[in-house]
Design an enzyme around this catalytic site. Structure first.
Site, PDB file in Angstrom:
ATOM      1  N   TYR A  61       1.996  -2.026 -13.107  1.00 57.96           N
ATOM      2  CA  TYR A  61       2.951  -0.970 -12.770  1.00 57.96           C
ATOM      3  C   TYR A  61       4.169  -1.536 -12.061  1.00 57.96           C
ATOM      4  O   TYR A  61       4.077  -2.304 -11.108  1.00 57.96           O
ATOM      5  CB  TYR A  61       2.306   0.097 -11.882  1.00 57.96           C
ATOM      6  CG  TYR A  61       3.284   1.159 -11.435  1.00 57.96           C
ATOM      7  CD1 TYR A  61       3.817   2.064 -12.363  1.00 57.96           C
ATOM      8  CD2 TYR A  61       3.722   1.234 -10.118  1.00 57.96           C
ATOM      9  CE1 TYR A  61       4.741   3.020 -11.973  1.00 57.96           C
ATOM     10  CE2 TYR A  61       4.649   2.194  -9.724  1.00 57.96           C
ATOM     11  CZ  TYR A  61       5.151   3.079 -10.657  1.00 57.96           C
ATOM     12  OH  TYR A  61       6.073   4.023 -10.275  1.00 57.96           O
ATOM     13  N   GLY A  68       6.907   6.135 -12.411  1.00 56.73           N
ATOM     14  CA  GLY A  68       6.579   7.539 -12.224  1.00 56.73           C
ATOM     15  C   GLY A  68       5.817   8.101 -13.408  1.00 56.73           C
ATOM     16  O   GLY A  68       4.816   7.535 -13.858  1.00 56.73           O
TER      17      GLY A  68
END
Length: 530
Positions: A61, A68
């Site tokens: 990530y 998001g």
């Protein structure tokens, strides 16, 4: 750690972290920032973990994925620089007036502190560029609206990060704005100061924007401001008690710490007792006064102001903990793991920002009640209506109290908590936010309002004391502390007389309160106050 190496002050980012005084020195005092060599070494070492993940086929990530609600998309190597640019450009979406320079400098310094911790995975050049921008006196333009306090102060931090890229809007040390419509580009401003724009690599865009620095910086500044105002609030309250022929006996130490051990209450009571010491006015009615008790706004002043002191102490504890934090998402752990987390959520800071706003509103409210009593001949014990020279022809301080009441009313509205008003965002991925930025913005306004309220109480109590002295033929004078404070005020505000243009005098009193001169004057007579 703050060290005085030469003028101006220098603050060093290193393993020991920073103090609230460091933040204020950079944000407000223009202190220069240096980076300890060991901090740069740690940052470089941790960056190696990010480089390893960036070259891996396993999605990570913020390194090889979107952000998001778009985190499920894997981003190929050739698009990752564009990914970081796009993140900062899209997130720099604030609107409204620009926030204060000291707030922006606080944001940038606090984020630099987090980058220096080695927990964010940026390259040393990113940290160094942020410090260089600070030291050059370049201030990114950050807009009032944009942050929800989760994931941290995204929009404000993005406006700052955009300037590191040579984009966005910024103000130079000479006050000239770059990057706005028709203005020269920010890259030229950086070049004038020998700063090369940063080309962000994997993870770095996210590392620049995922923190609580905006709300924390404003909390630290509000705490510092309130520490100064709380002593002034005790002084103006004591002067009002003196002017209203109140008793000093309710401030005796045996009635406070021994019976109700709230430390703030004891400190405020002691301040008021000392300011009232050796007062001929107080002594004049100590015997034979038919009144049994003073009104709450006089008698309970230490209980209210003391509770505010204790609230500030609690807020400082929370701020100190947050200042010791290294907030990012994902964060690089000491063993090299890069882990997603929720530490960017601003709830701990947002709650105390709201708590302080409630306390500030109440302190301003009790001060206004004392002012109103001094202006009302039915309750002021012999003072003329509105402290006017010729009531009816003159209005005296009638409308000054209106202004004070308006400020108090505004503070009551500002005391409505922001932290209970979560608004979901990012396609419900960020479905519970702190609104800490908004809590901080309204607290700044509330503290300003409180300062002005105290300035009006100061003007009122000083005029009332002067009138007491005049009516007694010079016999009834304030005590040494009160006399010193009135004398300091009289350097900038005239004494009682016929009506005149009042606004400049109130503004002058406000500046006197802000400068700390009221406290210094009182302490010149009675020694250090809490």
């Amino acid at each position: 750690m703050t060290t005085i190496t030469h003028e101006p002050l220098t603050v060093t980012l290193g393993p020991a972290g920073v103090t609230p005084e460091d933040v204020l020195a950079v944000a407000r005092g223009g202190a220069k920032v240096t980076i300890a060599p060991e901090a740069l070494e740690t940052v470089a070492k941790v960056r190696a973990h990010i480089d390893d993940l960036a070259s891996s086929d396993v999605p990570a990530y913020g390194i090889s994925t979107g952000f998001g609600a778009l985190a499920n998309r894997h981003i190929p190597n050739e698009l990752r620089t564009q990914l970081q640019k796009s993140l900062i450009r899209s997130h720099a979406a604030g609107m409204g007036p620009a926030v204060e320079r000291e707030v922006v400098r606080g944001i940038m310094f606090l984020r630099a502190k987090t980058l220096a911790s080695g927990r964010t995975g940026v390259r040393p050049v990113v940290l160094q560029t942020m410090v260089d921008v600070l030291n050059a006196g370049i201030t990114p333009v950050v807009r009032e609206f944009g942050s929800l306090g989760c994931s941290g102060d995204l929009a404000p931090l993005s406006h700052c990060a955009l300037v590191l890229m040579g984009e966005g809007e910024a103000e130079g040390p000479d006050g000239v704005t770059y990057g706005g419509r028709g203005e020269r580009p920010v890259a030229e401003l950086l070049a004038e100061h020998g700063i090369e724009p940063v080309i962000l690599a994997e993870k770095e865009g996210l590392a620049l924007v995922n923190g609580t620095e905006g709300m924390l910086g404003m909390l630290l500044m509000a705490i510092a401001d309130l520490r100064r105002l709380l002593t002034t609030a005790d002084i103006t309250a004591a002067l009002s008690v003196e002017a209203l022929l109140g008793t000093d006996q309710v401030f005796l130490p045996e009635l406070h710490a021994a019976l109700r051990p709230h430390p703030g209450q004891a400190a405020s009571a002691d301040n008021m007792l000392r300011v009232l010491s050796d007062s001929p006015i107080v002594a004049s009615h100590r015997v034979g006064d038919s009144r049994v008790q003073d009104a709450y706004s006089l008698r309970c002043a230490p209980q209210v102001a003391g509770a505010v002191r204790d609230t500030v102490d609690h807020a400082e504890l929370v701020a100190t903990r947050e200042l010791a934090a290294a907030i990012d998402n994902p964060v690089v752990l000491p063993d090299g793991r890069v882990s997603s987390n929720g530490n960017f959520h601003g709830a701990p800071v947002a709650y105390v920002l709201d708590y302080l706003a409630i306390a500030v509103a109440d302190l301003s409210s009790i001060a206004e009640r004392r002012t109103d009593r001094m202006l009302d001949p039915a309750r002021s014990h012999g003072l003329p209506a509105f402290l006017a020279a010729d009531p009816g022809v003159d209005s005296g301080l009638m409308i000054a109290q209106y202004t004070q009441a308006g400020l108090v009313s505004d503070n009551k509205r500002l005391a409505v908590p922001a932290s209970v008003d979560s608004i979901p965002s990012s396609a419900m991925q960020e479905d519970h936010v702190s609104m800490g930025w908004h809590a901080a913005r309204k607290l700044r306004k509330a503290v300003e309002n409180l300062r002005r309220v105290l300035a009006i109480e100061l003007v009122t109590s000083a005029r009332a004391l002067d009138i007491r002295t005049q009516l007694s033929g010079g016999v009834l004078t304030p005590g040494p502390a009160g006399a010193a404070v009135v004398a300091a005020l009289r350097d900038v505000v005239e004494g009682p007389g016929t009506d005149r243009f009042l606004s400049p005098e109130l503004e002058a009193a406000d500046r006197l309160v802000a400068s700390g001169e009221v406290r210094r004057a009182a302490e010149s007579a009675v020694g250090p106050l809490a």
